[in-house]
Design a protein around this motif. Structure first.
Motif, mmCIF file in Angstrom:
data_model
loop_
_atom_site.group_PDB
_atom_site.id
_atom_site.type_symbol
_atom_site.label_atom_id
_atom_site.label_comp_id
_atom_site.label_asym_id
_atom_site.label_seq_id
_atom_site.Cartn_x
_atom_site.Cartn_y
_atom_site.Cartn_z
ATOM 1 N N ARG A 154 0.843 -1.192 0.000
ATOM 2 C CA ARG A 154 0.000 0.000 0.000
ATOM 3 C C ARG A 154 0.885 1.252 0.000
ATOM 4 O O ARG A 154 2.068 1.178 0.316
ATOM 5 C CB ARG A 154 -0.903 0.041 1.239
ATOM 6 C CG ARG A 154 -1.981 -1.043 1.261
ATOM 7 C CD ARG A 154 -2.963 -0.776 2.387
ATOM 8 N NE ARG A 154 -3.507 0.583 2.323
ATOM 9 C CZ ARG A 154 -4.489 0.956 1.498
ATOM 10 N NH1 ARG A 154 -5.021 0.087 0.660
ATOM 11 N NH2 ARG A 154 -4.928 2.203 1.508
ATOM 12 N N ASP A 156 0.542 4.238 2.048
ATOM 13 C CA ASP A 156 -0.113 4.966 3.135
ATOM 14 C C ASP A 156 0.673 6.188 3.575
ATOM 15 O O ASP A 156 0.083 7.217 3.913
ATOM 16 C CB ASP A 156 -0.323 4.042 4.339
ATOM 17 C CG ASP A 156 -1.366 2.970 4.068
ATOM 18 O OD1 ASP A 156 -2.317 3.249 3.309
ATOM 19 O OD2 ASP A 156 -1.228 1.858 4.606
ATOM 20 N N HIS A 157 2.011 6.072 3.586
ATOM 21 C CA HIS A 157 2.843 7.165 4.089
ATOM 22 C C HIS A 157 4.009 7.411 3.129
ATOM 23 O O HIS A 157 4.734 6.483 2.775
ATOM 24 C CB HIS A 157 3.380 6.841 5.483
ATOM 25 C CG HIS A 157 2.302 6.696 6.519
ATOM 26 N ND1 HIS A 157 1.760 7.770 7.188
ATOM 27 C CD2 HIS A 157 1.659 5.590 6.989
ATOM 28 C CE1 HIS A 157 0.839 7.340 8.017
ATOM 29 N NE2 HIS A 157 0.749 6.028 7.919
ATOM 30 N N TRP A 183 -4.300 7.016 -3.621
ATOM 31 C CA TRP A 183 -4.134 6.130 -2.470
ATOM 32 C C TRP A 183 -4.623 6.759 -1.162
ATOM 33 O O TRP A 183 -4.616 6.096 -0.134
ATOM 34 C CB TRP A 183 -2.661 5.752 -2.328
ATOM 35 C CG TRP A 183 -2.222 4.724 -3.322
ATOM 36 C CD1 TRP A 183 -1.657 4.943 -4.548
ATOM 37 C CD2 TRP A 183 -2.321 3.310 -3.178
ATOM 38 N NE1 TRP A 183 -1.398 3.753 -5.178
ATOM 39 C CE2 TRP A 183 -1.794 2.730 -4.364
ATOM 40 C CE3 TRP A 183 -2.790 2.464 -2.168
ATOM 41 C CZ2 TRP A 183 -1.727 1.350 -4.556
ATOM 42 C CZ3 TRP A 183 -2.729 1.095 -2.362
ATOM 43 C CH2 TRP A 183 -2.208 0.549 -3.531
ATOM 44 N N LYS A 184 -5.003 8.051 -1.208
ATOM 45 C CA LYS A 184 -5.399 8.776 0.007
ATOM 46 C C LYS A 184 -4.282 8.689 1.068
ATOM 47 O O LYS A 184 -4.532 8.447 2.261
ATOM 48 C CB LYS A 184 -6.724 8.240 0.557
ATOM 49 C CG LYS A 184 -7.897 8.420 -0.403
ATOM 50 C CD LYS A 184 -9.190 7.878 0.167
ATOM 51 C CE LYS A 184 -10.372 8.206 -0.721
ATOM 52 N NZ LYS A 184 -10.250 7.719 -2.108
ATOM 53 N N SER A 185 -3.065 8.886 0.603
ATOM 54 C CA SER A 185 -1.882 8.749 1.453
ATOM 55 C C SER A 185 -1.653 10.002 2.296
ATOM 56 O O SER A 185 -2.173 11.082 2.005
ATOM 57 C CB SER A 185 -0.637 8.523 0.578
ATOM 58 O OG SER A 185 -0.880 7.569 -0.426
ATOM 59 N N THR A 186 -0.830 9.837 3.322
ATOM 60 C CA THR A 186 -0.355 10.965 4.119
ATOM 61 C C THR A 186 1.056 11.318 3.669
ATOM 62 O O THR A 186 1.929 10.444 3.593
ATOM 63 C CB THR A 186 -0.337 10.624 5.618
ATOM 64 O OG1 THR A 186 -1.670 10.367 6.065
ATOM 65 C CG2 THR A 186 0.240 11.786 6.438
ATOM 66 N N LYS A 217 -3.586 14.805 2.427
ATOM 67 C CA LYS A 217 -3.243 14.799 3.848
ATOM 68 C C LYS A 217 -1.742 15.028 3.983
ATOM 69 O O LYS A 217 -0.952 14.339 3.334
ATOM 70 C CB LYS A 217 -3.639 13.465 4.480
ATOM 71 C CG LYS A 217 -5.127 13.229 4.562
ATOM 72 C CD LYS A 217 -5.460 11.913 5.263
ATOM 73 C CE LYS A 217 -5.112 10.720 4.398
ATOM 74 N NZ LYS A 217 -5.544 9.438 5.039
ATOM 75 N N ARG A 241 6.770 4.372 9.454
ATOM 76 C CA ARG A 241 6.418 3.233 8.601
ATOM 77 C C ARG A 241 6.114 3.693 7.176
ATOM 78 O O ARG A 241 5.082 3.354 6.585
ATOM 79 C CB ARG A 241 5.219 2.475 9.175
ATOM 80 C CG ARG A 241 5.509 1.862 10.541
ATOM 81 C CD ARG A 241 4.348 1.058 11.055
ATOM 82 N NE ARG A 241 4.658 0.458 12.355
ATOM 83 C CZ ARG A 241 3.823 -0.319 13.038
ATOM 84 N NH1 ARG A 241 2.630 -0.586 12.537
ATOM 85 N NH2 ARG A 241 4.192 -0.828 14.201
ATOM 86 N N ASP A 243 6.181 4.197 3.138
ATOM 87 C CA ASP A 243 6.125 3.279 2.002
ATOM 88 C C ASP A 243 6.926 3.781 0.805
ATOM 89 O O ASP A 243 7.144 3.030 -0.144
ATOM 90 C CB ASP A 243 4.665 3.080 1.567
ATOM 91 C CG ASP A 243 3.798 2.599 2.707
ATOM 92 O OD1 ASP A 243 4.011 1.468 3.178
ATOM 93 O OD2 ASP A 243 2.905 3.363 3.152
#
Length: 282
Positions: A154, A156-157, A183-186, A217, A241, A243
């Protein structure tokens, strides 16, 4: 539809870059171009029969390239059932970087995804020579460099290191923004320093960056620089964590500073994360 160029030498490293691209762009309409170049070792063709031997070597390399590319296509046909994706094969004699550069001049390419050189015994290198040459030469397209051992799941970050000493044009950030929104990632905007008081120009660039990043975000992070820049970003990436790490190549940038660090320090940057190198210009 995005066009994603996938240079491959049929190695495990290149296979992993292909798998990563397919998962990263899973929900995006894409045309993937499987791209291979071959070039004989000229020391093999010296002598009186050199020209004839060269022709034979080229033919043999071309046949082997098509055979291995067919294996990739057959595998993808059987195991990759995504109606958003289609594939094209390009096999060219010549130098990889030169052929990629020519391809970009004549045809649309939105992303380049390729593997990096992984650890070899006790010696670790930051990036493989082909990837380094790609980054030095191809500065008008985003390049995603994927470590051989990375298993993408994924997004995510994402870490975006910056020192706020320059402003960013919208086109530089757009490839990153596209992925973050899908991906609606941060996005973690990471400022690594020993002290964090910003000068007026840095404050202005930070505010402009906030504007450029509207719609995603984001977190603006202060990363303590204890030893060297590469280790600081590596440690921070682990702590959140992350990515992926996204960088922009420009003079005095994080990437330039990283590649100029002493070898011992650079070895510490054993990031197992993909590196997204954003374009300097279009």
């Amino acid at each position: 539809m995005k066009t994603v160029l996938l240079p491959t030498d049929f190695s495990k490293n290149a296979w992993n870059a292909i798998f990563t691209a397919l998962k990263l762009f899973h929900n995006i309409q894409c045309k993937f171009i499987l791209f291979h170049t071959y070039e004989p070792n000229l020391t093999d063709v010296l002598g009186d029969q050199g020209e004839k031997r060269l022709s034979s070597i080229y033919q043999s390399m071309e046949e082997e390239s098509h055979r291995q590319m067919a294996e990739i296509l057959n595998y993808l046909k059987e195991h990759h059932q995504n109606p958003r994706h289609n594939f094209k094969v390009l096999i060219r004699p010549g130098d990889l970087i030169g052929e990629v550069r020519e391809r970009i001049k004549k045809h649309p390419v939105d992303f380049i995804v390729m593997g990096t050189q992984g650890a070899t015994g006790a010696q670790r290198v930051f990036l493989g020579s082909n990837t380094v040459n790609m980054l030095k030469t191809i500065k008008n397209r985003p390049v995603l460099a994927v470590p051989e051992t990375y298993d993408f799941q994924r997004l995510d970050h994402v870490i975006f290191p910056t020192d706020y000493t320059r402003y960013y044009e919208p086109y530089e950030l757009q490839p990153l923004l596209d992925l973050l929104k899908v991906w609606k990632s941060t996005l973690h905007v990471a400022y690594a320093a020993r002290e964090f008081k910003l000068k007026p120009a840095q404050q202005s660039n930070q505010e402009l960056l906030k504007t450029r990043l509207q719609g995603v975000k984001m977190r603006f992070e202060e990363v303590e620089l204890r030893s060297n820049l590469s280790q600081a970003i590596s440690d921070f990436s682990t702590s959140v964590r992350a990515d992926m790490i996204a960088l922009i190549q420009h003079k005095h940038s994080f990437l330039e500073n990283l590649t100029r660090e002493k070898v011992v320090k650079r070895i510490a940057f054993d990031s197992k994360l993909p590196l997204l190198i954003l374009p300097q210009f279009l």
